[in-house]
Each structure stands twice: as C-alpha cells, then as structure tokens.
Design a protein around this motif. Sequence first.
Motif, PDB file in Angstrom:
ATOM      1  N   ALA A   1       0.552  -1.319  -0.055  1.00 54.58           N
ATOM      2  CA  ALA A   1      -0.478   0.207   0.142  1.00 54.58           C
ATOM      3  C   ALA A   1       1.080   1.419  -0.216  1.00 54.58           C
ATOM      4  O   ALA A   1       0.559   2.194  -0.954  1.00 54.58           O
ATOM      5  N   ILE A   2       1.513   1.003   0.998  1.00 49.12           N
ATOM      6  CA  ILE A   2       3.055   2.266   0.764  1.00 49.12           C
ATOM      7  C   ILE A   2       4.001   2.566  -0.890  1.00 49.12           C
ATOM      8  O   ILE A   2       3.568   3.682  -0.898  1.00 49.12           O
TER       9      ILE A   2
ATOM     10  N   ASP B   1       1.743   7.448 -11.558  1.00 46.82           N
ATOM     11  CA  ASP B   1       0.593   7.606 -12.578  1.00 46.82           C
ATOM     12  C   ASP B   1       1.256   7.088 -13.788  1.00 46.82           C
ATOM     13  O   ASP B   1       1.737   7.746 -14.202  1.00 46.82           O
TER      14      ASP B   1
ATOM     15  N   GLN C   1       2.232   1.369  -3.557  1.00 49.66           N
ATOM     16  CA  GLN C   1       1.318   2.025  -4.029  1.00 49.66           C
ATOM     17  C   GLN C   1       1.244   3.775  -4.785  1.00 49.66           C
ATOM     18  O   GLN C   1       1.011   4.272  -5.154  1.00 49.66           O
ATOM     19  N   ARG C   2       1.246   3.735  -3.021  1.00 53.23           N
ATOM     20  CA  ARG C   2       0.837   5.435  -2.648  1.00 53.23           C
ATOM     21  C   ARG C   2       1.564   6.192  -3.223  1.00 53.23           C
ATOM     22  O   ARG C   2       1.280   7.401  -3.821  1.00 53.23           O
ATOM     23  N   PHE C   3       3.288   5.783  -3.438  1.00 49.10           N
ATOM     24  CA  PHE C   3       4.838   6.714  -3.820  1.00 49.10           C
ATOM     25  C   PHE C   3       4.736   6.175  -5.995  1.00 49.10           C
ATOM     26  O   PHE C   3       5.719   6.766  -6.362  1.00 49.10           O
TER      27      PHE C   3
END
Length: 89
Positions: free
Chosen positions: A77-78, A85, A80-82
């Motif tokens: 999750a961390i 796109d 993917q946050r960084f």
Amino acid sequence: MGSIIIFSVCSFINVMLNTIKTIVMYNKNKLSSSLINALTYGFYTVIVVLMAGEMPLFTKILLTAVTNFFGVWVSMAILQRFEKDKLWK
C-alpha cells in the motif's frame, strides 16, 4: 508479554523490508539492490535471535503468519502510494 510485542514489531519490519527488497531488486540497480539486501540480512539476524527465545512455538508461528500478511499488505500500500501514475506502457 514484552517479548511478544518486540517479536511482532521486528517481524513486521522484517516482512516490510523484504517486500521492498523484492521490488528494489526487480529494478536491477546494483547499488540499491546490494544495500537493501545487506540491510534485510542484517535485520534478519535480530529475528533469528528472537526466534531462539522462550516464546512457545505455536505463538511464534501465529505471530509470523499474521505479521507476514499485514507486513506485505502495508508495504505494498505504501509503495503504491508513491508510485507514479502511468497512463500507458
């Protein structure tokens, strides 16, 4: 009780480091791969010492399974946050 908390926290950190290691090594950068690999193996020594402690085996197994599940979940999750796109490949 204190040893259970210490073991759980260290196991959680170990899982997160190893998940990050897998992703870093996939990128094939020699320096970052070497650094993360040295860090994870060094930290794993702490886990081995804690595994040799007095805690019952079933407790160690249960805590290891739980920390592995949540450690991978949180670290992914961390990451993917960084992640930037991507509109296309």
